[in-house]
Design a protein around this motif. Structure first.
Motif, PDB file in Angstrom:
ATOM      1  N   THR A   1      44.219 140.397  24.540  1.00  0.00           N
ATOM      2  CA  THR A   1      44.295 139.221  25.422  1.00  0.00           C
ATOM      3  C   THR A   1      45.764 138.882  25.681  1.00  0.00           C
ATOM      4  OG1 THR A   1      44.447 137.553  23.666  1.00  0.00           O
ATOM      5  CG2 THR A   1      42.225 138.334  24.239  1.00  0.00           C
ATOM      6  N   GLN A   2      45.995 137.909  26.555  1.00  0.00           N
ATOM      7  CA  GLN A   2      47.364 137.435  26.830  1.00  0.00           C
ATOM      8  C   GLN A   2      47.818 136.410  25.787  1.00  0.00           C
ATOM      9  OE1 GLN A   2      49.262 138.767  29.385  1.00  0.00           O
ATOM     10  NE2 GLN A   2      47.498 140.140  29.463  1.00  0.00           N
ATOM     11  N   ASN A   3      46.899 135.965  24.938  1.00  0.00           N
ATOM     12  CA  ASN A   3      47.217 134.941  23.934  1.00  0.00           C
ATOM     13  C   ASN A   3      47.803 135.624  22.691  1.00  0.00           C
ATOM     14  OD1 ASN A   3      47.238 133.003  21.927  1.00  0.00           O
ATOM     15  ND2 ASN A   3      45.151 132.274  22.298  1.00  0.00           N
ATOM     16  N   PHE A   4      49.124 135.495  22.506  1.00  0.00           N
ATOM     17  CA  PHE A   4      49.787 136.227  21.415  1.00  0.00           C
ATOM     18  C   PHE A   4      49.319 135.750  20.032  1.00  0.00           C
ATOM     19  CE2 PHE A   4      53.560 137.396  18.766  1.00  0.00           C
ATOM     20  CZ  PHE A   4      53.337 138.770  18.833  1.00  0.00           C
ATOM     21  N   GLY A   5      48.912 134.498  19.927  1.00  0.00           N
ATOM     22  CA  GLY A   5      48.402 133.988  18.645  1.00  0.00           C
ATOM     23  C   GLY A   5      47.027 134.537  18.304  1.00  0.00           C
ATOM     24  N   GLN A   6      46.274 134.908  19.350  1.00  0.00           N
ATOM     25  CA  GLN A   6      44.928 135.478  19.173  1.00  0.00           C
ATOM     26  C   GLN A   6      44.839 136.760  20.016  1.00  0.00           C
ATOM     27  OE1 GLN A   6      41.788 134.019  17.655  1.00  0.00           O
ATOM     28  NE2 GLN A   6      43.391 133.104  16.414  1.00  0.00           N
ATOM     29  N   PRO A   7      45.599 137.808  19.661  1.00  0.00           N
ATOM     30  CA  PRO A   7      45.711 138.973  20.557  1.00  0.00           C
ATOM     31  C   PRO A   7      44.398 139.706  20.803  1.00  0.00           C
ATOM     32  CG  PRO A   7      46.736 139.424  18.425  1.00  0.00           C
ATOM     33  CD  PRO A   7      46.423 137.974  18.452  1.00  0.00           C
ATOM     34  N   LEU A   8      43.416 139.518  19.908  1.00  0.00           N
ATOM     35  CA  LEU A   8      42.128 140.182  20.116  1.00  0.00           C
ATOM     36  C   LEU A   8      40.966 139.195  20.098  1.00  0.00           C
ATOM     37  CD1 LEU A   8      43.178 143.274  18.209  1.00  0.00           C
ATOM     38  CD2 LEU A   8      42.018 143.428  20.400  1.00  0.00           C
ATOM     39  N   GLY A   9      41.253 137.986  20.600  1.00  0.00           N
ATOM     40  CA  GLY A   9      40.193 136.974  20.699  1.00  0.00           C
ATOM     41  C   GLY A   9      39.541 136.711  19.358  1.00  0.00           C
ATOM     42  N   GLU A  10      38.209 136.701  19.353  1.00  0.00           N
ATOM     43  CA  GLU A  10      37.491 136.362  18.111  1.00  0.00           C
ATOM     44  C   GLU A  10      37.585 137.466  17.056  1.00  0.00           C
ATOM     45  OE1 GLU A  10      33.002 137.697  19.515  1.00  0.00           O
ATOM     46  OE2 GLU A  10      33.603 135.610  19.739  1.00  0.00           O
ATOM     47  N   ARG A  11      38.032 138.660  17.438  1.00  0.00           N
ATOM     48  CA  ARG A  11      38.202 139.743  16.459  1.00  0.00           C
ATOM     49  C   ARG A  11      39.554 139.671  15.754  1.00  0.00           C
ATOM     50  NH1 ARG A  11      38.471 143.856  20.254  1.00  0.00           N
ATOM     51  NH2 ARG A  11      38.491 145.484  18.682  1.00  0.00           N
ATOM     52  N   THR A  12      40.420 138.729  16.166  1.00  0.00           N
ATOM     53  CA  THR A  12      41.778 138.641  15.623  1.00  0.00           C
ATOM     54  C   THR A  12      41.776 138.440  14.114  1.00  0.00           C
ATOM     55  OG1 THR A  12      42.613 137.771  17.716  1.00  0.00           O
ATOM     56  CG2 THR A  12      43.977 137.409  15.768  1.00  0.00           C
ATOM     57  N   ALA A  13      40.906 137.553  13.618  1.00  0.00           N
ATOM     58  CA  ALA A  13      40.898 137.234  12.173  1.00  0.00           C
ATOM     59  C   ALA A  13      40.574 138.474  11.346  1.00  0.00           C
ATOM     60  CB  ALA A  13      39.889 136.124  11.885  1.00  0.00           C
ATOM     61  N   PHE A  14      39.616 139.290  11.821  1.00  0.00           N
ATOM     62  CA  PHE A  14      39.290 140.520  11.093  1.00  0.00           C
ATOM     63  C   PHE A  14      40.521 141.419  10.982  1.00  0.00           C
ATOM     64  CE2 PHE A  14      38.437 145.073  11.695  1.00  0.00           C
ATOM     65  CZ  PHE A  14      37.954 145.368  10.428  1.00  0.00           C
ATOM     66  N   PHE A  15      41.248 141.595  12.100  1.00  0.00           N
ATOM     67  CA  PHE A  15      42.407 142.491  12.075  1.00  0.00           C
ATOM     68  C   PHE A  15      43.550 141.911  11.241  1.00  0.00           C
ATOM     69  CE2 PHE A  15      40.339 144.372  15.874  1.00  0.00           C
ATOM     70  CZ  PHE A  15      40.271 145.679  15.405  1.00  0.00           C
ATOM     71  N   ALA A  16      43.718 140.590  11.278  1.00  0.00           N
ATOM     72  CA  ALA A  16      44.744 139.964  10.425  1.00  0.00           C
ATOM     73  C   ALA A  16      44.440 140.260   8.959  1.00  0.00           C
ATOM     74  CB  ALA A  16      44.793 138.462  10.686  1.00  0.00           C
ATOM     75  N   ASN A  17      43.155 140.146   8.583  1.00  0.00           N
ATOM     76  CA  ASN A  17      42.756 140.448   7.203  1.00  0.00           C
ATOM     77  C   ASN A  17      42.965 141.921   6.872  1.00  0.00           C
ATOM     78  OD1 ASN A  17      41.983 137.875   6.486  1.00  0.00           O
ATOM     79  ND2 ASN A  17      39.885 138.129   7.180  1.00  0.00           N
ATOM     80  N   LEU A  18      42.659 142.792   7.832  1.00  0.00           N
ATOM     81  CA  LEU A  18      42.815 144.231   7.607  1.00  0.00           C
ATOM     82  C   LEU A  18      44.286 144.573   7.371  1.00  0.00           C
ATOM     83  CD1 LEU A  18      41.538 147.063   7.540  1.00  0.00           C
ATOM     84  CD2 LEU A  18      41.816 147.165  10.026  1.00  0.00           C
ATOM     85  N   LEU A  19      45.185 144.037   8.199  1.00  0.00           N
ATOM     86  CA  LEU A  19      46.606 144.351   8.062  1.00  0.00           C
ATOM     87  C   LEU A  19      47.241 143.671   6.850  1.00  0.00           C
ATOM     88  CD1 LEU A  19      47.911 144.259  11.767  1.00  0.00           C
ATOM     89  CD2 LEU A  19      46.991 146.153  10.484  1.00  0.00           C
ATOM     90  N   SER A  20      46.578 142.665   6.312  1.00  0.00           N
ATOM     91  CA  SER A  20      47.142 141.964   5.151  1.00  0.00           C
ATOM     92  C   SER A  20      47.151 142.829   3.884  1.00  0.00           C
ATOM     93  CB  SER A  20      46.374 140.663   4.888  1.00  0.00           C
ATOM     94  OG  SER A  20      45.078 140.961   4.379  1.00  0.00           O
ATOM     95  N   VAL A  21      46.476 143.996   3.918  1.00  0.00           N
ATOM     96  CA  VAL A  21      46.458 144.856   2.713  1.00  0.00           C
ATOM     97  C   VAL A  21      47.643 145.816   2.687  1.00  0.00           C
ATOM     98  CG1 VAL A  21      43.934 144.758   2.626  1.00  0.00           C
ATOM     99  CG2 VAL A  21      45.033 146.752   3.664  1.00  0.00           C
ATOM    100  N   ASN A  22      48.505 145.788   3.720  1.00  0.00           N
ATOM    101  CA  ASN A  22      49.621 146.736   3.801  1.00  0.00           C
ATOM    102  C   ASN A  22      50.416 146.845   2.505  1.00  0.00           C
ATOM    103  OD1 ASN A  22      49.189 147.654   6.377  1.00  0.00           O
ATOM    104  ND2 ASN A  22      50.715 146.351   7.358  1.00  0.00           N
ATOM    105  N   LYS A  23      50.806 145.698   1.974  1.00  0.00           N
ATOM    106  CA  LYS A  23      51.689 145.692   0.801  1.00  0.00           C
ATOM    107  C   LYS A  23      51.001 146.294  -0.413  1.00  0.00           C
ATOM    108  CE  LYS A  23      55.522 142.981  -0.750  1.00  0.00           C
ATOM    109  NZ  LYS A  23      56.355 141.830  -0.372  1.00  0.00           N
TER     110      LYS A  23
END
Length: 454
Positions: free
Chosen positions: A95-117
């Protein structure tokens, strides 16, 4: 366990990399690489014994390495030290919304990327529109310090396919990206596509190790074929070959006493219906009038375990870990909603742990049976389906005699079971494993490419 190193960036322009002495010992290293970028540098052991690799600001700029304070793995082959892995997660629907780049799927991806460290990988999101083929770079979405940030990075070491649905997967643009990155750049691409129910069944049928888990399944051909299956099993399921979320599933029941047929299904508006008919033909005329029957499969009905007259089935997740070994990462029981043909939450289904609905001894027995079946099926699917498979969500049933049955295998499993408070630790485990498998694939493609592409 593989060793990880903090990458420290110092403010100078020297083409020098300082490494722990143990990393350099007995090796000649002439280049450093990150993703698809590499450059010639000089290597020296650094004066203290800390586990860190020190690079200059100039090297960081040239490699397009985002300094996110994540300890990474170091792979050495052919006089090149590769830091990473850099893991691209390919999806669509930006989406054009940088805070929610994938709309309602954004939270899932934020959680997925949070395991990087915790995994030791730099993973980021991208779609076909973020690729600059001329420059060989991608404008990646990283989730760092609890917010989305964009960095231009090289092409990744590994790509994890998270396209949201079959429709996006069939688009020519997505197909071309996948083909080009795999063939021209030799980038391993895992979880490449959605499974087709009939294809899964036909492929697994060839494998004697899992034959016992497969309910009889056929493409829809004729009413007489359904009649013969009904007389054999008492009830059957009619499902879309490429369905998901339990949509479009119908249960047909034959009552031998009254010679009548019942159809249980969910109408639009999520209303569960049970209708009675005097003939199969009439049922299909009224219920299936707008259904493309050539895209349906007919599956043997199983007399499942029940709780308070409601059918119970099980979702079992399997993942490959950072050693490339299958493991069971989550198990949940799902209880069908009142009058529902499926156990999906959207149809009134409930998610429970095994210990919530079975006595301790029974729960342990069922857990072992489900784990054994899921691991057998994971190995069989890996052998019989194309592409690199790293995770699977199985819908399994247990009948009244204790036999395990496969209803469905999902290459991109939904995550509704993790809404249960006692399953949240398994949510984290499945996310960690899905990125940890990328570390295994990166290592294999860098150090043993002959095994990847044989």
């Amino acid at each position: 366990m593989r060793k990880r190193y903090l990458i420290e960036v110092v403010q100078n322009d020297q083409l020098i990399v300082f490494c722990p002495e143990a990393l350099l010992k007995g090796r000649i290293i002439k280049r450093i690489a990150f993703g698809s970028k590499s450059m010639a540098v000089d290597f020296y052991p650094h004066p203290d014994s800390h586990d860190r690799i020190v690079i200059s600001k100039r090297i960081q700029r040239q490699l397009q390495y985002p300094n996110l304070n994540i300890p990474l793995h170091a792979f050495i082959k052919n006089e090149v030290l590769t830091i990473g892995p850099l893991v691209g997660i390919f999806t669509s629907g930006f989406t054009q919304n940088f805070g929610q780049p994938l709309g309602e799927r954004t939270a899932f991806f934020a959680n997925l990327l949070s395991v990087n460290k915790s995994v030791g990988a730099l993973s980021f999101l991208f779609g076909e529109q973020q690729i600059d083929w001329e420059q060989g770079i991608i404008e990646g979405y990283f989730f760092y310090k609890n917010k989305w940030q964009k960095y231009e990075v090289p092409f990744p070491n590994v790509i994890y396919d998270r396209l949201p649905n079959r429709r996006s997967e069939k688009r020519q643009k997505q197909k071309k990206v996948k083909e080009r990155l795999q063939k021209e750049y030799m980038i391993p691409w895992y979880n490449p596509g959605f499974f087709n129910k009939l294809e899964v069944y036909e492929r697994l049928q060839q494998d004697a190790s899992v034959e016992r888990y497969l309910p009889e399944t056929h493409p829809f051909t004729s009413f007489s074929h359904i009649e013969s299956m009904l007389s054999k099993y008492g009830h059957v399921y009619i499902k879309p070959k490429n369905g998901s979320l339990g949509l479009g599933i119908h249960q047909i029941i034959y009552d031998k006493q009254t010679n009548e047929y019942y159809c249980r299904y969910q109408e639009k508006g999520e209303v569960n219906r049970l209708r009675k008919f005097h003939s199969l033909e009439k049922m299909f005329e009224l219920v299936f009038a707008h259904q493309p029957l050539d895209k349906m499969v007919v599956q043997q009905g199983i007399h499942l375990l029940r709780m308070n007259q409601r059918a119970v089935d099980f979702r079992v997740h399997t993942n490959k870990d950072d050693a490339g070994i299958w493991q069971v990462s989550a198990i949940a029981a799902k209880i069908a909603g009142p009058g529902s043909v499926t156990t999906h939450k959207r149809s009134g289904g409930e998610i429970k742990t095994l210990s919530e609905i079975f006595p301790l001894k029974k729960a342990a027995e069922y857990k072992e049976k489900l784990e054994t079946a899921a691991l057998h099926l994971s190995h069989a699917l890996e052998q019989n389906m194309e592409g690199i498979i790293g995770e699977i969500g199985f819908d399994l049933g247990i009948d009244r005699h204790g036999n395990v049955w496969l209803f469905e295998a999902n290459s991109k499993p939904g995550r509704s079971i993790f809404s249960h408070p006692e399953l949240q630790a398994f949510d984290l485990l499945t996310r960690k494993l899905s990125i940890a498998f990328a570390v295994f694939l990166a290592e294999k493609s860098l150090l043993h490419p002959e095994e990847m592409y044989k």
